[in-house]
Design an enzyme around this catalytic site. Sequence first.
Site, PDB file in Angstrom:
ATOM      1  N   TYR A  88     -18.644  12.923 -12.461  1.00  0.00           N
ATOM      2  CA  TYR A  88     -18.599  14.146 -13.269  1.00  0.00           C
ATOM      3  C   TYR A  88     -17.315  14.290 -14.065  1.00  0.00           C
ATOM      4  O   TYR A  88     -17.247  15.122 -14.974  1.00  0.00           O
ATOM      5  CB  TYR A  88     -18.747  15.377 -12.361  1.00  0.00           C
ATOM      6  CG  TYR A  88     -20.061  15.434 -11.637  1.00  0.00           C
ATOM      7  CD1 TYR A  88     -21.269  15.447 -12.330  1.00  0.00           C
ATOM      8  CD2 TYR A  88     -20.112  15.494 -10.252  1.00  0.00           C
ATOM      9  CE1 TYR A  88     -22.476  15.494 -11.651  1.00  0.00           C
ATOM     10  CE2 TYR A  88     -21.298  15.553  -9.561  1.00  0.00           C
ATOM     11  CZ  TYR A  88     -22.493  15.550 -10.267  1.00  0.00           C
ATOM     12  OH  TYR A  88     -23.681  15.612  -9.607  1.00  0.00           O
ATOM     13  N   HIS A 144      -8.058  -3.951  -7.048  1.00  0.00           N
ATOM     14  CA  HIS A 144      -7.775  -3.228  -5.797  1.00  0.00           C
ATOM     15  C   HIS A 144      -8.928  -3.386  -4.812  1.00  0.00           C
ATOM     16  O   HIS A 144      -9.928  -2.670  -4.898  1.00  0.00           O
ATOM     17  CB  HIS A 144      -7.559  -1.751  -6.106  1.00  0.00           C
ATOM     18  CG  HIS A 144      -6.803  -1.005  -5.037  1.00  0.00           C
ATOM     19  ND1 HIS A 144      -5.496  -1.271  -4.728  1.00  0.00           N
ATOM     20  CD2 HIS A 144      -7.181  -0.006  -4.209  1.00  0.00           C
ATOM     21  CE1 HIS A 144      -5.090  -0.469  -3.773  1.00  0.00           C
ATOM     22  NE2 HIS A 144      -6.102   0.322  -3.426  1.00  0.00           N
ATOM     23  N   ARG A 159       0.789  -1.227   0.000  1.00  0.00           N
ATOM     24  CA  ARG A 159       0.000   0.000   0.000  1.00  0.00           C
ATOM     25  C   ARG A 159       0.827   1.286   0.000  1.00  0.00           C
ATOM     26  O   ARG A 159       0.642   2.145  -0.844  1.00  0.00           O
ATOM     27  CB  ARG A 159      -0.948   0.023   1.214  1.00  0.00           C
ATOM     28  CG  ARG A 159      -1.962  -1.087   1.200  1.00  0.00           C
ATOM     29  CD  ARG A 159      -3.025  -0.902   2.264  1.00  0.00           C
ATOM     30  NE  ARG A 159      -3.930   0.190   1.989  1.00  0.00           N
ATOM     31  CZ  ARG A 159      -5.037   0.456   2.699  1.00  0.00           C
ATOM     32  NH1 ARG A 159      -5.341  -0.314   3.730  1.00  0.00           N
ATOM     33  NH2 ARG A 159      -5.806   1.459   2.399  1.00  0.00           N
TER      34      ARG A 159
END
Length: 836
Positions: A120, A76, A30
């Site tokens: 968006y 993931h 990570r």
Amino acid sequence: MEAGNIQPVDINHEMRSSYLDYAMSVIVARALPDARDGLKPVHRRILYAMHDMGIRATGSHKKSARIVGEVLGKYHPHGDSAVYESMARMAQDFSLRYMLVDGQGNFGSIDGDSPAAMRYTEARLGKLAEEMLVNIEKETVDFAPNFDDSLQEPTVLPSRLPNLLLNGSSGIAVGMATNIPPHNLGELSNALLYMIDNYEDIDEIAIDKLMEFIPGPDFPTGGIIVGMEGIVQAYSTGKGRVVMRGMAHVEEMRTGRYKIVVTEIPYQINKTTLIERIASLARSGKIDSISDLRDESDRTGMSIVIELKRGSQPKKVLNQLYKYTTLQSTFGVQMLALVNNEPKLLSLKRALQHFIEHRREVITRRTEFDLRKARDRAHILDGLIIALDNIDAVIETIRSSADVDEAKSNLMTRFKLSEIQAQAILDMQLRRLAALERWKIEEEHKEIMAKIAFYEELLADSKKILVIIKEDLQELSEKYGDERRTRIAANASGDLNEEDLVEDEAVLVTITERGYIKRVVAITFRTQGRGGRGVRGHTTRDQDEIMMMIPARTLDTILFFTDKGKVYSEKTYQIPEASRIGKGIPVVNILALDADERITAAIPVPDFNNAAFCTLTTLGGRIKRVALSEFASVRPSGLIAMGLNGDDKLGWAKLTSGDDEIILVTELGKALRYSEKQVRSMGRPAAGVIGIRLAKGDKMTTMDVIQPNSTLLTVTENGVGKQTRLDEYSPKGRGTQGILTIDKNAIPIVGKIVAARVVQQEDHLTLMSTGGVIIRLKVKDVKTAGRATRGVHLMRVQEGDTVAAVARIAAEDLKQVGVDLETENDTPDDGQKELL
């Protein structure tokens, strides 16, 4: 009903193993980037998923939500916000020096605005990201199963770019963190090309040479890097502090007033927070010269306008902004990355080497893949050529066969073909029998054989692989390289003068045996009567003893001399101020000392033009003079101040005019006075001459400079001291043993001499014990006695404690901090017993 098996588990073992598993998962999977491609797993998965989806830099943008969903569903197994925020950061021109994702829509701003919701915004691979994925289909990197073993994902990208240093990285793991600054592509390429050209002697390449190509980080937000010390340390060790300043200039307005315009801010600084901080300082009056503040930034660039009041000094205000706001901030470099899945702290050279080795492996594996494919194609072409050479027999064999399998078997038997060749002949179209098609097959065969020869030659010669790496870097540098954005001020001074903010005052700088340093205002310690117990002046840790105290002024330059014969310099105000009982900070945070190097002397220099020489003395009694101008510009890594013989160590340093007399004092009470002219001026590397001949078991304890109307004050380990008129020390020749300065029979009682100082009657003294107790007293309260006497108690030391250091606070310094030498008076403690 069975309750099941209950197994006893040791809680300590379970916690250790579970926490270790968790820590390693965070470190490897990570938080830390791989040293080869410079990517964390989440970034690598985002780029690979976009590549797998066919979202290319030349194609259309796709919804971010679609990309995030692809990454979550396939690779993931974490939250969508982690993936989207990581992708958004790769699309921010103020976060990455070279963007890896081409975003469309609101992906956040330098003002701290968050990206718009993923539904968006749209994104596609950046052009440089495609360079990181080139040849991934050619088995150039290892693949591993994804979280549910349903798919394969790359463990690293082929990466034609040195992305670890190119874009940097930051992350917090368990017990460790990484913070790698970004760099300029052209500079990295030049450094790599130099390393490749000198690959056989790569171990001999020094950081200084690499810094000719890479002078420092290149932040996407521009700005100025102040000084080279932090860069050199970071590139040499992997850790360092880089001071960043925003770019600002002063403009004169029509009204005769001035305004400061900030056009660039330090990397990772929030512009809105910076403006709010400036406004807060203006409102509180801490910076009282600001009349107006506004943000005029637009699409063309940043512009923070700070209007000043009439009569304000713009340079001073700018320095105040650097001091009190994040317009000047520090980037703590920690070049930590995964090497073979282990976190390693990398120097600049090692980081570049890992990239070169990665590219060598990628090109080797790519070449092996291409060679295998070429051989397979050549094998088929060999079969087709055999068929064309025997076309009638081949047709007859096929026509006489009962089915396809029998035809394949008959071809293999009759023409000694492999199964693959036989199948290729069966699949061959009739149009390939034309003369032109036959020529094409023969030409293709020649080309394939040439490629095979090239691939085999490439694999046999590693130097040719390095040539390919070179060509790739040159191509990328020409294609994507740009000008440096961050300027580097190697010697930050002049217009950006921090001394404008510093009050000139008398201070005491203390250094402990374990290397802790601090400065304290001299008047912190009130004067006490002779023989007083003092006040606590230092918080000792594990019996850390005070080694020296240096009276100085905040604007002085302090020259620090070490036992290794080296000299370092630092401004007094750069030494952190601490309370009377504070322990300070490690001196290695200020000076670049070696691990086994200790400071043994320090002298404050108000002006390098006011003294002609620096006189140095060793514990073994050797002495030399060197022109003070030799130390006017001391590099951060230090300079050689004096050559040393054998195990001798540099112990003392004093400023002299060229016409002074010096006095040397030993622990067993010998003193020798002579003119400094008896010691000729030498260069820095010289080892000096014999200053005093020491008796067996004796060693130097002090060297000082004779001053008019002064006395010699001596202090012993047990706090006993006295003044002696200097005319009692007649000048002798250099290299003699000197004369007594204490009753030699009293040494077992009062202890050895720890310090001797040439003092004047209006001076004050500060005595500090090894236990950290400090007392300040007046010189005039110390008894004047002859050379062969013992003295009186100046400080009552506790059992097991001894005097460690004695500092003279000059009368002129006391006057400047407001001490009235006439009215300040203390009554000496009653009942002091004088030692006759």
